[in-house]
Motif scaffolding. Structure first.
Motif, PDB file in Angstrom:
ATOM      1  N   LEU A  41      30.545   8.064  -5.260  1.00  0.00           N
ATOM      2  CA  LEU A  41      32.071   8.136  -4.898  1.00  0.00           C
ATOM      3  C   LEU A  41      32.238   8.481  -3.516  1.00  0.00           C
ATOM      4  N   GLY A  42      33.074   7.803  -3.039  1.00  0.00           N
ATOM      5  CA  GLY A  42      33.257   8.081  -1.367  1.00  0.00           C
ATOM      6  C   GLY A  42      32.310   7.761  -0.414  1.00  0.00           C
ATOM      7  N   LYS A  43      31.428   7.101  -0.931  1.00  0.00           N
ATOM      8  CA  LYS A  43      30.223   6.960   0.026  1.00  0.00           C
ATOM      9  C   LYS A  43      29.827   5.359   0.204  1.00  0.00           C
ATOM     10  N   GLU A  44      29.136   5.152   1.018  1.00  0.00           N
ATOM     11  CA  GLU A  44      28.819   3.693   1.333  1.00  0.00           C
ATOM     12  C   GLU A  44      27.845   2.956   0.630  1.00  0.00           C
ATOM     13  N   ARG A  45      27.858   2.005   0.192  1.00  0.00           N
ATOM     14  CA  ARG A  45      26.804   1.257  -0.611  1.00  0.00           C
ATOM     15  C   ARG A  45      25.393   1.496   0.080  1.00  0.00           C
ATOM     16  N   GLU A  46      24.320   1.809  -0.561  1.00  0.00           N
ATOM     17  CA  GLU A  46      22.914   1.983  -0.014  1.00  0.00           C
ATOM     18  C   GLU A  46      21.937   1.045  -0.991  1.00  0.00           C
ATOM     19  N   GLY A  47      20.704   0.533  -0.087  1.00  0.00           N
ATOM     20  CA  GLY A  47      19.909  -0.024  -0.761  1.00  0.00           C
ATOM     21  C   GLY A  47      18.901   1.042  -1.129  1.00  0.00           C
ATOM     22  N   VAL A  48      18.549   0.747  -2.599  1.00  0.00           N
ATOM     23  CA  VAL A  48      17.616   1.804  -3.339  1.00  0.00           C
ATOM     24  C   VAL A  48      16.190   1.319  -3.275  1.00  0.00           C
ATOM     25  N   ALA A  49      16.101   0.087  -3.707  1.00  0.00           N
ATOM     26  CA  ALA A  49      14.659  -0.543  -3.947  1.00  0.00           C
ATOM     27  C   ALA A  49      14.948  -1.980  -3.876  1.00  0.00           C
ATOM     28  N   GLY A  50      13.800  -2.483  -3.494  1.00  0.00           N
ATOM     29  CA  GLY A  50      13.772  -4.113  -3.438  1.00  0.00           C
ATOM     30  C   GLY A  50      12.123  -4.542  -3.440  1.00  0.00           C
ATOM     31  N   ILE A  51      12.192  -5.699  -3.465  1.00  0.00           N
ATOM     32  CA  ILE A  51      10.797  -6.489  -3.452  1.00  0.00           C
ATOM     33  C   ILE A  51      10.635  -7.531  -2.326  1.00  0.00           C
ATOM     34  N   ARG A  52       9.821  -7.336  -1.114  1.00  0.00           N
ATOM     35  CA  ARG A  52       9.961  -8.496  -0.263  1.00  0.00           C
ATOM     36  C   ARG A  52       9.214  -9.630  -0.849  1.00  0.00           C
ATOM     37  N   SER A  53       9.521 -10.812   0.190  1.00  0.00           N
ATOM     38  CA  SER A  53       8.645 -12.111  -0.325  1.00  0.00           C
ATOM     39  C   SER A  53       7.192 -11.917  -0.526  1.00  0.00           C
ATOM     40  N   ASP A  54       6.517 -11.032   0.291  1.00  0.00           N
ATOM     41  CA  ASP A  54       5.075 -10.564   0.049  1.00  0.00           C
ATOM     42  C   ASP A  54       4.826  -9.879  -1.071  1.00  0.00           C
ATOM     43  N   GLY A  55       5.678  -9.411  -1.845  1.00  0.00           N
ATOM     44  CA  GLY A  55       5.529  -8.550  -3.074  1.00  0.00           C
ATOM     45  C   GLY A  55       5.595  -6.976  -2.457  1.00  0.00           C
ATOM     46  N   THR A  56       5.771  -6.882  -1.301  1.00  0.00           N
ATOM     47  CA  THR A  56       5.827  -5.310  -1.032  1.00  0.00           C
ATOM     48  C   THR A  56       7.219  -4.776  -1.630  1.00  0.00           C
ATOM     49  N   LEU A  57       6.970  -3.502  -2.040  1.00  0.00           N
ATOM     50  CA  LEU A  57       7.966  -2.789  -2.556  1.00  0.00           C
ATOM     51  C   LEU A  57       8.848  -1.947  -1.521  1.00  0.00           C
ATOM     52  N   THR A  58       9.888  -1.787  -1.654  1.00  0.00           N
ATOM     53  CA  THR A  58      10.439  -1.223  -0.531  1.00  0.00           C
ATOM     54  C   THR A  58      11.557  -0.148  -1.227  1.00  0.00           C
ATOM     55  N   TYR A  59      11.661   1.204  -0.654  1.00  0.00           N
ATOM     56  CA  TYR A  59      12.435   2.218  -1.187  1.00  0.00           C
ATOM     57  C   TYR A  59      13.270   2.784  -0.068  1.00  0.00           C
ATOM     58  N   ALA A  60      14.510   3.517  -0.715  1.00  0.00           N
ATOM     59  CA  ALA A  60      15.086   4.209   0.352  1.00  0.00           C
ATOM     60  C   ALA A  60      14.241   5.677   0.328  1.00  0.00           C
ATOM     61  N   ASP A  61      14.236   6.154   1.544  1.00  0.00           N
ATOM     62  CA  ASP A  61      13.590   7.560   1.414  1.00  0.00           C
ATOM     63  C   ASP A  61      13.783   8.406   0.610  1.00  0.00           C
ATOM     64  N   SER A  62      15.127   8.486   0.179  1.00  0.00           N
ATOM     65  CA  SER A  62      15.519   9.534  -0.622  1.00  0.00           C
ATOM     66  C   SER A  62      15.006   9.268  -2.033  1.00  0.00           C
ATOM     67  N   VAL A  63      14.657   8.113  -2.549  1.00  0.00           N
ATOM     68  CA  VAL A  63      14.111   7.837  -3.919  1.00  0.00           C
ATOM     69  C   VAL A  63      12.476   7.631  -3.774  1.00  0.00           C
ATOM     70  N   LYS A  64      11.916   7.703  -2.684  1.00  0.00           N
ATOM     71  CA  LYS A  64      10.446   7.437  -2.618  1.00  0.00           C
ATOM     72  C   LYS A  64       9.600   8.408  -3.593  1.00  0.00           C
ATOM     73  N   GLY A  65       8.666   8.009  -4.321  1.00  0.00           N
ATOM     74  CA  GLY A  65       7.869   8.873  -5.062  1.00  0.00           C
ATOM     75  C   GLY A  65       8.719   9.093  -6.568  1.00  0.00           C
ATOM     76  N   ARG A  66       9.822   8.923  -6.643  1.00  0.00           N
ATOM     77  CA  ARG A  66      10.708   9.309  -7.869  1.00  0.00           C
ATOM     78  C   ARG A  66      11.013   7.959  -8.652  1.00  0.00           C
ATOM     79  N   PHE A  67      11.374   6.876  -7.823  1.00  0.00           N
ATOM     80  CA  PHE A  67      11.728   5.596  -8.495  1.00  0.00           C
ATOM     81  C   PHE A  67      10.825   4.543  -8.212  1.00  0.00           C
ATOM     82  N   THR A  68      10.585   3.737  -9.209  1.00  0.00           N
ATOM     83  CA  THR A  68       9.739   2.588  -9.318  1.00  0.00           C
ATOM     84  C   THR A  68      10.575   1.202  -9.517  1.00  0.00           C
TER      85      THR A  68
END
Length: 122
Positions: A41-68
């Motif tokens: 609420l009141g903040k901009e949308r941010e990316g949390v996690a994604g999967i690149r075309s080569d299979g690399t998993l990407t995470y926002a720094d704020s969720v690394k180690g906690r989200f999969t």
């Protein structure tokens, strides 16, 4: 027409876990990429996690180690396992998808779901 439907949101206490799911109907049988975003609420949308075309998993720094993030390509379903949740994770969580990757291997994210609310209390 592609439709994305998220589920699994809810209210949990700090330190708890939730697993979000996103089903893509009408998507191609293969090559459909997906990712997770959130907007507090009141903040901009941010990316949390994604999967690149080569299979690399990407995470926002704020969720690394906690989200999969994971994806079942046969079922066209995207998951987000969220552990050790914090109050600052409170947000509407959206999944997005597309049938193409850009030149950097990032999903196009043309299609969006309606979101599922995650609320973490302290």
């Amino acid at each position: 027409q592609v439709h994305l439907v998220e589920s699994g949101g809810g209210s949990v206490q700090s330190g708890g876990s939730l697993r979000l799911s996103c089903v893509a109907s009408g998507a191609p049988d293969s090559g459909f990429c997906m990712g997770w975003f959130r907007q507090a609420l009141g903040k901009e949308r941010e990316g949390v996690a994604g999967i690149r075309s080569d299979g690399t998993l990407t995470y926002a720094d704020s969720v690394k180690g906690r989200f999969t993030v994971s994806q079942d390509y046969v079922k066209n379903t995207l998951y987000l396992q969220m552990n050790s949740l914090k109050p600052e994770d409170t947000a509407m969580y959206y999944c997005a998808g597309d049938d193409y990757y850009n030149e950097y291997g990032v999903c196009g994210y043309t299609f969006w779901g309606q979101g599922t609310q995650v609320t973490v209390s302290s």
